[in-house]
Scaffold this active site. Structure first.
Site, mmCIF file in Angstrom:
data_model
loop_
_atom_site.group_PDB
_atom_site.id
_atom_site.type_symbol
_atom_site.label_atom_id
_atom_site.label_comp_id
_atom_site.label_asym_id
_atom_site.label_seq_id
_atom_site.Cartn_x
_atom_site.Cartn_y
_atom_site.Cartn_z
ATOM 1 N N ASP A 9 7.977 8.235 21.729
ATOM 2 C CA ASP A 9 8.907 9.356 21.776
ATOM 3 C C ASP A 9 10.250 8.851 21.252
ATOM 4 O OD1 ASP A 9 10.152 11.848 22.679
ATOM 5 O OD2 ASP A 9 10.990 10.619 24.292
ATOM 6 N N MET A 10 11.115 9.752 20.848
ATOM 7 C CA MET A 10 12.405 9.340 20.301
ATOM 8 C C MET A 10 13.540 9.440 21.318
ATOM 9 S SD MET A 10 12.288 8.230 17.083
ATOM 10 C CE MET A 10 10.866 7.262 17.648
ATOM 11 N N ASP A 11 14.028 10.660 21.606
ATOM 12 C CA ASP A 11 15.186 10.835 22.485
ATOM 13 C C ASP A 11 14.865 10.371 23.900
ATOM 14 O OD1 ASP A 11 16.811 11.992 20.476
ATOM 15 O OD2 ASP A 11 15.819 13.917 20.768
ATOM 16 N N GLY A 45 9.438 15.972 19.985
ATOM 17 C CA GLY A 45 9.584 17.415 19.919
ATOM 18 C C GLY A 45 10.518 17.832 18.806
ATOM 19 N N ASP A 218 9.456 9.530 28.245
ATOM 20 C CA ASP A 218 10.384 9.690 29.361
ATOM 21 C C ASP A 218 10.389 11.098 29.969
ATOM 22 O OD1 ASP A 218 11.802 10.724 26.967
ATOM 23 O OD2 ASP A 218 13.477 10.958 28.355
ATOM 24 N N ASN A 221 7.096 16.449 28.316
ATOM 25 C CA ASN A 221 6.354 16.728 27.087
ATOM 26 C C ASN A 221 5.654 15.478 26.530
ATOM 27 O OD1 ASN A 221 8.749 15.507 26.245
ATOM 28 N ND2 ASN A 221 8.935 16.752 24.402
#
Length: 286
Positions: A9-11, A45, A218, A221
């Protein structure tokens, strides 16, 4: 341990709170991944066009599970594009119209869309996440294949996600699945179309099994993806529901938790020693 794919995941996970990452460290790890035939998957997302800008030099070498699984790309080849049926899009827009306090972005293949009536503050904020963002007078005028809505709810004092998530889950039941994506945001995604479903398309393409995969996340999703992969990691800053379902935990996104664990997964502890001794200095992302 035979890792063949790493999905991140990124953010709140790969990126720190300032939306940066340790580029020198990652470049060294990516070189090792390429040499060992390990696939690196960006699972987010966020809009595909935004994700590409994070990895400018190698953007066309990576795989992307973008828009929470609604848009899956391997290199430059589009493998899957989800779609919310036009009549369902209309229903969603009508339901969201009941909540003037919620700001919405409608996401499609060609770009993302916000209403002209939205505040300048909201528009400028969304420009950070959606390089292809267009103002429209109504969502009904958009001619695009729509696969997601992203919502920003009022702050916690006004109820936030805790107030609106159950309401939307009830009102849009069977149409879309509302999921939290951090920072008082809710994504409305296609049922059964999430990061895990997108990742499964890549696993089939590569001939890789879930027990050969590592994943980092984190927020809620990320849960399906984390449940899919044997080596599932929650960040220290992850939500309680994410921490409850993973097999492993690591330090926060601000402490390079993902890169730390990837170094160990790839059998490259010397890179950790270089970090500790200050031989690798972090670069700010452009």
């Amino acid at each position: 341990m035979n890792i063949k794919l790493i999905a991140v995941d990124m953010d709140g996970t790969f990126l720190d709170d300032k939306k940066n990452y340790h580029q020198k460290w990652f470049k060294q790890l990516y070189a090792v991944m390429k040499a060992k035939g390990v696939h690196f998957v960006v699972a987010s997302g966020n809009q595909y066009y935004k994700l590409k800008t994070i990895f400018e030099d190698i953007q066309d070498e990576l795989a992307y599970v973008a828009e929470n699984g609604a848009y899956v790309i391997d290199g430059t080849e589009v493998l899957f594009t989800g779609e919310i049926a036009p009549d369902q899009v209309k229903l969603i827009v009508e339901k969201l119209g009941q909540y003037e306090e919620i700001s919405a972005v409608m996401c499609g293949v060609n770009g993302a869309y916000v209403l002209e009536s939205a505040s300048n503050e909201f528009y400028e904020l969304m420009c950070r996440y959606y390089p292809r963002l267009e103002k429209v007078s109504t969502f009904g005028q958009v001619k695009d294949q729509i696969f997601k809505f992203s919502l920003i709810t009022p702050d916690l004092a006004a109820g936030g996600v805790d107030k609106y998530l159950p309401l939307l889950m009830e009102e849009l039941k069977g149409v879309v699945d509302p999921v939290t994506s951090g920072h008082q945001c809710i994504d409305l995604i296609i049922p059964g179309c999430h990061k895990a479903s997108g990742l499964e398309r890549l696993l089939k393409r590569y001939g890789v099994r879930p027990d050969e995969c590592a994943a980092f996340g984190d927020s809620s999703n990320d849960i399906e993806m984390l449940k899919l992969c044997k080596y599932s990691y929650a960040m220290e800053n992850a939500s309680p529901e994410v921490k409850a379902i993973v097999n492993y935990h690591t330090v926060s996104n601000n402490q390079h938790g993902v890169l730390h664990e990837i170094s160990l997964l790839l059998g490259e502890p010397s890179l950790l020693e270089n970090i500790e001794e200050g031989k690798l200095t972090a670069e700010k992302q452009n």
